[in-house]
Every structure is written in structure tokens, then in C-alpha cells.
Design a protein around this motif. Structure first.
Motif, short mmCIF file in Angstrom:
data_model
loop_
_atom_site.label_atom_id
_atom_site.label_comp_id
_atom_site.label_asym_id
_atom_site.label_seq_id
_atom_site.Cartn_x
_atom_site.Cartn_y
_atom_site.Cartn_z
N ASP A 1 -70.94 -2.35 101.94
CA ASP A 1 -71.47 -3.64 101.51
C ASP A 1 -70.88 -4.76 102.37
O ASP A 1 -69.68 -4.75 102.68
CB ASP A 1 -71.11 -3.90 100.04
CG ASP A 1 -72.07 -3.22 99.08
OD1 ASP A 1 -73.02 -2.56 99.53
OD2 ASP A 1 -71.85 -3.35 97.85
N LYS B 1 -80.79 -0.89 100.47
CA LYS B 1 -79.80 -0.30 101.37
C LYS B 1 -80.19 1.12 101.78
O LYS B 1 -79.89 1.56 102.90
CB LYS B 1 -78.41 -0.30 100.73
CG LYS B 1 -78.23 0.56 99.50
CD LYS B 1 -76.80 0.55 98.97
CE LYS B 1 -76.38 -0.76 98.41
NZ LYS B 1 -75.03 -0.73 97.77
N TRP C 1 -72.61 3.68 104.36
CA TRP C 1 -73.01 2.36 103.92
C TRP C 1 -71.76 1.59 103.55
O TRP C 1 -70.86 2.12 102.90
CB TRP C 1 -73.93 2.41 102.70
CG TRP C 1 -74.26 1.01 102.25
CD1 TRP C 1 -73.62 0.25 101.33
CD2 TRP C 1 -75.28 0.17 102.81
NE1 TRP C 1 -74.18 -1.00 101.25
CE2 TRP C 1 -75.21 -1.08 102.16
CE3 TRP C 1 -76.27 0.36 103.79
CZ2 TRP C 1 -76.07 -2.13 102.45
CZ3 TRP C 1 -77.12 -0.68 104.09
CH2 TRP C 1 -77.02 -1.91 103.42
N THR D 1 -80.12 -3.80 95.99
CA THR D 1 -79.26 -2.61 95.92
C THR D 1 -80.00 -1.35 96.34
O THR D 1 -79.38 -0.41 96.85
CB THR D 1 -78.67 -2.42 94.51
OG1 THR D 1 -79.70 -2.05 93.57
CG2 THR D 1 -77.93 -3.65 94.02
N THR E 1 -74.85 -2.02 107.14
CA THR E 1 -74.73 -3.03 106.10
C THR E 1 -75.89 -4.01 106.20
O THR E 1 -76.72 -3.93 107.12
CB THR E 1 -73.39 -3.78 106.21
OG1 THR E 1 -73.16 -4.53 105.00
CG2 THR E 1 -73.35 -4.72 107.41
#
Length: 294
Positions: free
Chosen positions: A129, A107, A127, A104, A11
């Protein structure tokens, strides 16, 4: 207590300059959601800055690693992204800024970097958030998620081939995939990251850029055999991961649209998912069973 499901979660949280008093996007509110994430007994790599780290509340443990970086991926090209972002259509300009768009995509570079460093020696990567728990419920299930055979991410709405072949597809928020949580075997996650970076780079060269979720939809349609999707609304990112537990109308709508588009591959996937529901109604059961016989 440490996580034993063989998944490394990745994250990130940075100050990208977005300022709003909307509760779901307010900067200061993220620290509460992050605190919930840091309490989970999972193998977690957390990219952030040292000043933001100092505001986080957590108990240190062996399977929690903070990585401090000064340069966020794509932010060295933020002026280029801002120029491309002029073409992006959104109903929420405070949320969907060029900086947010860049974040975005960052990541995937951070995930790629983590896989190559392989901090825990796990065979699966996810992944998650940092602010996932502002929308997703049932966080207690995260440490028990089963590693998938393919890339597992949640579809919100049906994606047609015609849509992703439209050059304007990336120019607006389509809500096709929920990008806050996705899990894959290490090799497939690596491939996914490389594809995402390649598609973003190609578009930037032509002054085009969208949120990561549009690119995820494009790659899904072009390489469907890499993926094992599940279906639901944003709140279902965790609860629907293993079975069709909630918001059954989402999978039903996607199945209907897949059949309308003569998309047998997607229809088969979603029909199988519908049948995993512990509370399936007879109409949905019959629809899914008939679909699997086509």
C-alpha cells in the motif's frame, strides 16, 4: 542502490474523493508516507495520475516506474458498487466508503496487469500500500524480505470455515487479514488476482460487495495450500514477515482458536510460526510443540 531480491513491488495512489481530517486517513498526509516508500531501493511500479505524481518527492532511478492511468479499475462501475455498499456495515463511514471499497479491489487488477507486462523480469511480486508506513514499522527491512514459496500475507484473527460460508461474511469489516503487504511467486500471485477478481465479480452480480480483506479470507480458507501465512497486528506487517518478533499474543490467540475449531492445518502453521520467535516464553513453546505432535 537497487533492489536485488527478485521481487517487483506494485502500489497505487489516487484521489478517490474521501475527505476527512483524521490523521491516519487525511489525504494530504499520504504524501509523507509515499515519500518514505519512494526512498526504498526496491523494484517498484507505481500507478497514479500525473497531477498526483507531480506532488511526490523522489529521486528518479532505473527501478522506479510510474504508470499514469485515467481510469481506475472498478470505478467505471462505481454506481453499481455504491448500491451494493448500502449493505456494508462499518464503524468508520468516513474511511470505508464505496469508493474506498472499489480501490481495495483495484489493486488486484493493477497487479494482474503488471505481472503480464513483467517490467523487471522478476519471479516474485508484492503488493505494498502506498500509505503502508502510517501503520507498519521497520520499513528498512523491505528491501531484504525473502521471496516466499507460497502466497505470504499476515493474518490478524482466526478464520473459521463457518464464517466464510456465511453469506453475510463480506458485509462488514472482519479484520482477518492485513491487506497492505503480501508477496508471492509470480504464478501464484497471478492465480490469486484471478480468484479475487472472480469472487468480486460474482458478488457484484448479486448486488453484494465488501472490502478486499474479506475476500482474501474466503480465498485463504478455500485454497489453504496456496498460502504461507504469518501472524501479527497491523504494525507488524514487516517486522513479523520472517519471524514472530512482536505481538506474540496474536499468534497465541489464533492457535487457541484453531485448536478449539479442531483445525489441525491452521494450528500446525501457527505453531511453527510461534517457534520462530527469538524471545519465545516457555508456555508458548510448550503449547506449540505439543500442537505439532497432535
Amino acid at each position: 542502490m537497487e533492489n536485488n531480491n527478485g521481487i517487483t513491488f506494485v502500489t497505487a495512489f489516487f484521489d478517490i474523493g474521501r475527505r476527512t481530517d483524521a490523521p491516519m486517513q487525511k489525504f494530504d498526509n499520504y504524501f509523507g508516507w509515499i515519500e518514505q516508500l519512494l526512498k526504498l531501493p526496491i523494484n517498484l511500479c507505481f500507478y497514479t495520475s500525473s497531477d498526483l505524481h507531480d506532488r511526490m518527492k523522489y529521486t528518479p532511478r532505473n527501478n522506479l516506474k510510474f504508470i499514469f492511468i485515467d481510469k481506475i479499475p472498478y470505478f467505471d462501475r462505481i454506481e453499481e458498487i455504491k448500491e451494493a455498499w448500502r449493505n456494508y456495515v462499518t464503524g468508520n463511514k468516513e474511511k470505508d466508503t464505496a469508493e474506498f471499497g472499489a480501490m481495495t479491489h483495484a489493486k488486484f487488477q493493477l497487479m494482474y496487469r503488471t505481472i503480464n507486462n513483467d517490467p523487471y523480469g522478476d519471479n516474485y511480486y508484492a503488493w505494498i500500500d502506498a500509505g503502508l508506513f502510517k501503520v507498519a514499522t521497520n520499513k528498512e527491512l523491505i528491501p531484504r524480505l525473502t521471496p516466499p514459496d507460497k502466497i505470504r500475507m499476515m493474518m490478524l484473527n482466526y478464520i473459521s470455515s463457518d464464517e466464510i460460508n456465511d453469506p453475510n461474511f463480506i458485509n462488514s469489516c472482519r479484520y482477518k487479514y492485513a491487506a497492505g503487504l503480501f508477496i508471492a511467486p509470480k504464478l501464484l500471485m497471478n492465480i490469486f488476482c484471478l480468484l479475487m477478481m472472480a469472487y468480486a465479480e460474482k458478488d457484484l452480480l448479486t448486488k453484494r460487495f465488501g472490502l478486499e480483506q474479506e475476500y482474501m479470507a474466503i480465498i485463504y480458507r478455500k485454497y489453504p495450500d496456496l498460502f504461507s501465512p504469518y501472524y501479527g497486528d497491523f504494525s507488524d506487517l514487516i517486522i513479523n514477515y520472517s519471524a514472530n518478533n512482536r505481538n506474540h499474543h496474536v499468534s497465541r490467540n489464533i492457535l487457541t482458536k484453531a485448536l478449539q475449531n479442531n483445525d489441525k492445518l491452521e494450528a500446525t502453521k501457527v505453531a511453527k510460526f510461534i517457534l520462530t520467535s527469538p524471545s519465545i516464553n516457555e508456555t508458548d513453546r510448550k503449547l506449540a510443540e505439543v500442537c505439532l505432535k497432535l
